[in-house]
Design an enzyme around this catalytic site. Structure first.
Site, PDB file in Angstrom:
ATOM      1  N   GLU A 163       0.857  -1.193   0.000  1.00  0.00           N
ATOM      2  CA  GLU A 163       0.000   0.000   0.000  1.00  0.00           C
ATOM      3  C   GLU A 163       0.896   1.248   0.000  1.00  0.00           C
ATOM      4  O   GLU A 163       1.840   1.325   0.778  1.00  0.00           O
ATOM      5  CB  GLU A 163      -0.847  -0.006   1.286  1.00  0.00           C
ATOM      6  CG  GLU A 163      -2.312   0.049   1.013  1.00  0.00           C
ATOM      7  CD  GLU A 163      -3.165  -0.294   2.232  1.00  0.00           C
ATOM      8  OE1 GLU A 163      -2.663  -0.238   3.368  1.00  0.00           O
ATOM      9  OE2 GLU A 163      -4.338  -0.606   2.048  1.00  0.00           O
TER      10      GLU A 163
ATOM     11  N   GLU B 118      -1.546  -4.895  -2.346  1.00  0.00           N
ATOM     12  CA  GLU B 118      -2.182  -4.843  -1.032  1.00  0.00           C
ATOM     13  C   GLU B 118      -3.460  -4.016  -1.160  1.00  0.00           C
ATOM     14  O   GLU B 118      -3.411  -2.830  -1.440  1.00  0.00           O
ATOM     15  CB  GLU B 118      -1.203  -4.180  -0.055  1.00  0.00           C
ATOM     16  CG  GLU B 118      -1.612  -4.270   1.385  1.00  0.00           C
ATOM     17  CD  GLU B 118      -0.522  -3.734   2.314  1.00  0.00           C
ATOM     18  OE1 GLU B 118       0.634  -3.559   1.878  1.00  0.00           O
ATOM     19  OE2 GLU B 118      -0.846  -3.487   3.483  1.00  0.00           O
TER      20      GLU B 118
HETATM   21  P1  DGT Z   1      -0.603  -5.148   7.558  1.00  0.00           P
HETATM   22  O1  DGT Z   1       0.689  -5.569   6.951  1.00  0.00           O
HETATM   23  O2  DGT Z   1      -1.737  -6.085   7.269  1.00  0.00           O
HETATM   24  O3  DGT Z   1      -0.494  -4.798   8.999  1.00  0.00           O
HETATM   25  O4  DGT Z   1      -1.004  -3.846   6.789  1.00  0.00           O
HETATM   26  P2  DGT Z   1      -0.295  -2.455   6.727  1.00  0.00           P
HETATM   27  O5  DGT Z   1       0.151  -2.000   8.027  1.00  0.00           O
HETATM   28  O6  DGT Z   1       0.752  -2.430   5.668  1.00  0.00           O
HETATM   29  O7  DGT Z   1      -1.516  -1.645   6.198  1.00  0.00           O
HETATM   30  P3  DGT Z   1      -2.853  -1.324   6.968  1.00  0.00           P
HETATM   31  O8  DGT Z   1      -3.912  -2.301   6.665  1.00  0.00           O
HETATM   32  O9  DGT Z   1      -2.566  -1.104   8.375  1.00  0.00           O
HETATM   33  O10 DGT Z   1      -3.241   0.039   6.211  1.00  0.00           O
HETATM   34  C1  DGT Z   1      -2.497   1.211   6.451  1.00  0.00           C
HETATM   35  C2  DGT Z   1      -3.380   2.285   7.070  1.00  0.00           C
HETATM   36  O11 DGT Z   1      -4.208   2.831   6.066  1.00  0.00           O
HETATM   37  C3  DGT Z   1      -4.298   1.781   8.154  1.00  0.00           C
HETATM   38  O12 DGT Z   1      -4.343   2.749   9.178  1.00  0.00           O
HETATM   39  C4  DGT Z   1      -5.639   1.663   7.483  1.00  0.00           C
HETATM   40  C5  DGT Z   1      -5.580   2.719   6.440  1.00  0.00           C
HETATM   41  N1  DGT Z   1      -6.342   2.450   5.226  1.00  0.00           N
HETATM   42  C6  DGT Z   1      -5.950   1.763   4.136  1.00  0.00           C
HETATM   43  N2  DGT Z   1      -6.859   1.812   3.166  1.00  0.00           N
HETATM   44  C7  DGT Z   1      -7.884   2.553   3.640  1.00  0.00           C
HETATM   45  C8  DGT Z   1      -9.116   2.992   3.109  1.00  0.00           C
HETATM   46  O13 DGT Z   1      -9.497   2.719   1.958  1.00  0.00           O
HETATM   47  N3  DGT Z   1      -9.879   3.753   3.941  1.00  0.00           N
HETATM   48  C9  DGT Z   1      -9.525   4.071   5.213  1.00  0.00           C
HETATM   49  N4  DGT Z   1     -10.342   4.812   5.944  1.00  0.00           N
HETATM   50  N5  DGT Z   1      -8.364   3.695   5.743  1.00  0.00           N
HETATM   51  C10 DGT Z   1      -7.558   2.950   4.965  1.00  0.00           C
END
Ligand code: DGT
Length: 225
Positions: free
Chosen positions: A46, A101
């Site tokens: 992402e 992602e």
């Molecule tokens: P992981 O590896 O599964 O822990 O995932 P991360 O840390 O690479 O990514 P993740 O799911 O924590 O996403 C990064 C941040 O972005 C998280 O605070 C949620 C937010 N986020 C991602 N896509 C969206 C979206 O479409 N809408 C909203 N409101 N937040 C989003």
């Protein structure tokens, strides 16, 4: 008549597309890294760095600081960044699988759906975002070939999120992770998701999840390895 997507795939004009889906803290980045070792797989985490610096504005931080005020702008930007990743041609001809992602479909059916339900979006804002999605779906090939769903329970990912201590997420309540989880479940259990969903239990420790990724590699890469 063949859809744009089916025509593009049948002519092998685009790689097999896999979206790695799951709640915040479910381990999507680790899953993506696992597939980095394959030369024919192009992986996209992402683009958090982009969301944190939109000409100097941290849109992710703003969104969490006031969801009513900033969700519309944030989801707009997320749609654009996901679209760029999802439909851009592969970096070189040897790429037969594109893995990313989350997806354009995620924005629409998970986060935007939830934002509307929780009144973070006004109806007019929701309609604008939905129109963007409908236009993209009708006029571009955004189809997915497989979704890998890293399924978790909200309490488990909330604990993980608290441990990793990302500044923007410091105030995110368990309730929000429950809402995102419910949206995922609604979306991915519907009969019209549009592609197969492979569900992996991601409450377990990373080694167990990696064992599953190893076991399902053939399927996850659409037989391309
Ligand atoms: P992981 O590896 O599964 O822990 O995932 P991360 O840390 O690479 O990514 P993740 O799911 O924590 O996403 C990064 C941040 O972005 C998280 O605070 C949620 C937010 N986020 C991602 N896509 C969206 C979206 O479409 N809408 C909203 N409101 N937040 C989003």
């Amino acid at each position: 008549m063949k859809s744009v997507a089916a025509a593009a795939r049948s002519l092998r004009k685009r790689p097999f597309r896999v979206s790695i889906e799951g709640n915040i803290g479910s381990g999507k980045s680790t899953c993506i890294k696992f597939f980095d070792k394959f030369d024919n797989v192009e992986t996209h985490a992402e683009p958090l760095h982009e969301w944190r610096d939109v000409s100097g504005h941290n849109l992710l931080g703003l969104m969490y600081s006031d969801m009513h005020k900033w969700t519309f702008a944030f989801q707009h930007y997320v749609h654009l960044s996901r679209l760029k990743i999802q439909i851009s041609p592969p970096a070189h001809p040897g790429i037969t699988v594109k893995m990313f992602e989350r997806s354009v479909q995620n924005s629409r059916y998970c986060f935007v759906h939830n934002a509307k339900k929780q009144n973070f979006l006004e109806d007019a804002e929701y309609q604008v975002l939905s129109t963007w999605f409908d236009y993209s779906e009708k006029n571009l090939d955004i189809d997915l070939d497989l979704i890998v769903y890293l399924k978790t329970t909200p309490q488990v990912v909330w604990d993980r999120m608290a441990k990793r201590g990302r500044a923007e997420e410091s105030e995110v309540p368990l309730e929000y992770l429950q809402q995102v989880h419910d949206s995922y479940e609604n979306w991915l259990s519907a009969p019209n998701v549009g592609c197969e969903v492979l569900t992996i239990d991601a409450d377990r420790n990373l080694d167990c999840v990696k064992d599953d990724l190893q076991r399902y590699t053939y399927k996850i890469l659409g037989g391309n390895h």
